[in-house]
Write an enzyme that holds these catalytic residues in place. Sequence first.
Site, short mmCIF file in Angstrom:
data_model
loop_
_atom_site.label_atom_id
_atom_site.label_comp_id
_atom_site.label_asym_id
_atom_site.label_seq_id
_atom_site.Cartn_x
_atom_site.Cartn_y
_atom_site.Cartn_z
CB SER A 625 -0.89 0.01 1.24
OG SER A 625 -0.16 0.51 2.34
CG PHE A 629 2.42 10.76 5.68
CD1 PHE A 629 2.74 12.08 5.48
CD2 PHE A 629 1.16 10.43 6.13
CE1 PHE A 629 1.83 13.07 5.76
CE2 PHE A 629 0.24 11.42 6.40
CZ PHE A 629 0.57 12.74 6.21
CB SER A 630 4.83 5.45 4.64
OG SER A 630 3.50 5.10 4.94
CE LYS A 646 4.15 2.68 8.21
NZ LYS A 646 2.81 2.75 8.82
CG ASP A 745 -3.28 10.39 8.46
OD1 ASP A 745 -4.40 10.90 8.25
OD2 ASP A 745 -2.49 10.08 7.55
#
Length: 901
Positions: A625, A629-630, A646, A745
């Site tokens: 995914s 941000f990552s 990640k 978030d």
Amino acid sequence: MSPAVSSIILLCLVSVSAVLSADLDALKSLSESLNTDGTSSWNTTDGNPCYWQGIQCDGTSVVNISLPGMHLSGVIPPSIGQLRSLSVLDLSKNDLSGEIPANISSCTSLSIINLTGNRLSGPIPSDLSKLSNLSLLDLSDNHLNGSIPDTLGSLRNLTYLNLGHNALIGIVPSALGNLNALTFISVSQNALEGPLPESFKNLTSLQTLLADQNNLSGILPALHWESLQWVNVASNNLTGEIPASICSSASLQSLILSNNGFSGTLPSDLGECTALTNLRLGRNALTGDIPADIGKLQSLIYLDASENYLTGQIPTGLSGLKRLALLNLASNRLVGTIPDDLGNVSTLQELRLAKNSLVGVIPHDLSQCRLLSVLDLSANNLEGGIPSDLCSSTRLEYLRLQGNSLSGHIPDSIGDCHELLELELGDNRLDGTMPSSIGMLANLQVSLNLSSNHLSGSIPDTIGTLGKLVTLDLSHNSLSGQIPSMAAMISLVTWDFSYNLLSGPIPRVGSVLNSSSSGYAGSYAHNPGLCGGPLPPCVPPNGQSTKSRRSSFWQVAGISAASIVVVLLFFFFVTMAVMYKRRAAVTVEATPPQMVSHVFVPVLLQGVDFVSVKEAVRGKGSLVSSNHFSTMYKAIMPSGLILAAKHFHCADKGLLFRHKKMAFDLDKLWRLSHENVMQPVGYLVEENLVVVLYDFVPVCSLGQRLHESSTKVPLNWSMRYEVAIGAARGLAFLHSCTPPIVHMDVNSDNIFLGHHFEVKIGDIEVAKLLDPTKTMASMSSVAGSFGYIAPEYAFTMQVTLQSNVYSFGVILLELLTGKMPTDEAFGEGLDLVRWVEGASSRGETPEQILDSRISTESFVARQEMLAVLKVALLCTDGSAMKRPDMSKVLELLQEAKMSKK
Ligand SMILES: *[C@@H]1O[C@H](CO)[C@@H](O)[C@H](O)[C@H]1NC(C)=O
Ligand SMILES: *[C@@H]1O[C@H](CO)[C@@H](O)[C@H](O)[C@H]1NC(C)=O
Ligand SMILES: *[C@@H]1O[C@H](CO)[C@@H](O)[C@H](O)[C@H]1NC(C)=O
Ligand SMILES: *[C@@H]1O[C@H](CO)[C@@H](O)[C@H](O)[C@H]1NC(C)=O
Ligand SMILES: *[C@@H]1O[C@H](CO)[C@@H](O)[C@H](O)[C@H]1NC(C)=O
Ligand SMILES: *[C@@H]1O[C@H](CO)[C@@H](O)[C@H](O)[C@H]1NC(C)=O
Ligand SMILES: *[C@@H]1O[C@H](CO)[C@@H](O)[C@H](O)[C@H]1NC(C)=O
Ligand SMILES: *[C@@H]1O[C@H](CO)[C@@H](O)[C@H](O)[C@H]1NC(C)=O
């Protein structure tokens, strides 16, 4: 008492219980099978069941079992077949599950079966055809599947047949045309295919035919229109012409053919349908003119022929429609003028003529329609002025006149439209100034759009009082002067002042939700004299330095903490950047290590190979995914161990200096073990590389599964519900930690789903690892993702436990509606929450906003979804104080499943 008399009585008693024994056995097993707690009078040890609640006997046998809405659950036992005298079986609106037992066909006296509103599944037993005395069969609102048995065609005494709202497939059997006593038939809301059988012409007593929301195709067959009163075949794939004979006798009261592929012209004798109250033909491919004698339909209340290819003029004589409330002819090819006499239709509430080629002026007489609440004449070629007394219909809520060639001034009297929610006058040739009375439209919410006109003069100060307004568009005019104060416009999400002659400083706006990563300089572009905010700073008259400007910023913040502005947000980031740089400069003293890595979990220590981890995040691992941000990859270790890795895009470079703190933070997260929280098991930090490792490898994120699953079938309701519960558990757990962990978030891309549908909340560590300098452009880095941000963030600039609850509420709405948290389709400036809140003002029921692919799964799914919707609305309450805490939310969600109306 004489011995003779008492022995007669004794005899009677004995014979009563003797004859009832078969029935008594059946009732006893019914009582065991159903949870009859609610029916306290059911005492199975007490001899005579004829006194039990809902039971009636005829002398010696049970003839009537009526237990509607008694919260009964369990299955209907086959032993019910022993009740040979049973004539009425009404177990409607309970929670019965399992199949309808075939043995029911042994109850040969049955004349009424009502099982509507349960959770019955499986097929309709074909042996029901043995119940030759059956006159009423209501199996609607269950989960019945399979096809409709054609043996039902032998129930010659059937007058009422309702199979609506199940999961039936296959065709509508032609044999049903034999049911010539039938007055009512419904097969609505199933997955039936093929045509409606021609044999239906033989249903000479039929008054009601409901077959809407299936996949029926073919033409509408000849029907017995002489008896038909209510016909609804909307939302199928029916084609061909509307039969000419529908008005042959004037019995028809409601004809709903919307959302099909009907073509051809409207029946020429439509005017003969004098009993018609509801005529809905929208979304078809109808052509030709609207018959002139439509004005003879004196009973008509709703007329919708929108989204067709109708041509010609709107007939005059509509003033004969003395009860008309809705006239919707939008999106056709109509020409000519709007008939004056529409003003005589005093009952009119909605007039929708948008997207045609109408010319001429807006008839003055429309102001006589005192009940008018929607007037949509947009996207035509109308000329002339806006009638000054339009607002004498004080009920007007939606006034849409955009996209015409209207000229003249906006009348001052516009301020009389107190109820107005939306005012769209854009894209016309209006001139003059904006009347200050616009500021009196205190209810304006959806939009105020005056763009692309020739308006001049200044923007009245009163605009700033529109505290409910969400979208304001004054662009492409010749407005001059300063933009008035907008501090009280706390609901405003988007605004556009571009292409005007405005000057002076950009004022503070009540809300900062409008912040988008692209900035808003565009909202002010092409004005000669605007400055400040996203535009170059205003040149102070006495030449103050930047430094003193920043200190005045702090003053503002101090004075008015409750009205943070876009400008302020900008400075906030600047300040953060400056502060960060200073801090970095201080820490650079020690030489940082080249690389640090750590695995917290002892059993994984041997298996992890950091070289493989690096290769995975540099593109060798398959992508799981990705978000702002990552990016998460699947990393396969040489040991065979599979981890999720990640990679942070813009991680805080300072981490190399502060990795001990980071290790501490991550280690703490790992120790907070919970099945619904994705915990880190290790990390790797190098210059330009920050990777966090997890032992759980998700299949996808909820956001991906919900919104990107074009190939897969949509998640069904029970799975969505499980996701909601799992995510709620995870968040409730985080919030219950000491100190509570606030997720920075919460959004559907941070809810991960595993191979076995495990639900885990991810990204809990995000706040600790991000580089504030790199993410400055996006306010998401501090507030969460757009569409999920709680409104109070605008004032507090802090993500709190309550704002987590808000974001979770948005996820619930995503699950319920299948929609993204933000979507242009909601209308300008609206996000999912506002769109849902606005449903009732758009005239939509709660059912209509649910994801129809799953809300139509079953009655129960819909009920549960409505219950969860209530929870979602609690969570997204505008007031943070009113939101329940996460543990309460979890409890409410669990109740939503158990409760059953
Ligand atoms: C059921 O009836 C029996 C016999 O009449 C009585 O003893 C018993 O208390 C009753 N039970 C209930 C729950 O009413
Ligand atoms: C069956 O019983 C219910 C309630 O006990 C009653 O309302 C209904 O009229 C009865 N039906 C017939 C056909 O007697
Ligand atoms: C159900 O019907 C079958 C066949 O008619 C019969 O053999 C069986 O005994 C019935 N079951 C009950 C519980 O009445
Ligand atoms: C079946 O029962 C429901 C609820 O108890 C009721 O609303 C409905 O009218 C009944 N059906 C018929 C055809 O009487
Ligand atoms: C069918 O119903 C009628 C009345 O509606 C009744 O007289 C007759 O006895 C019933 N027949 C059977 C087989 O129960
Ligand atoms: C229909 O019901 C009537 C009584 O109402 C009964 O006499 C007749 O036999 C029934 N018809 C069928 C086909 O069973
Ligand atoms: C209608 O009924 C008549 C006589 O009962 C029969 O001959 C005819 O085939 C039926 N029509 C259709 C379309 O089934
Ligand atoms: C509707 O029917 C047409 C042919 O009549 C077919 O091409 C189309 O795919 C059908 N649409 C749906 C949604 O079944």
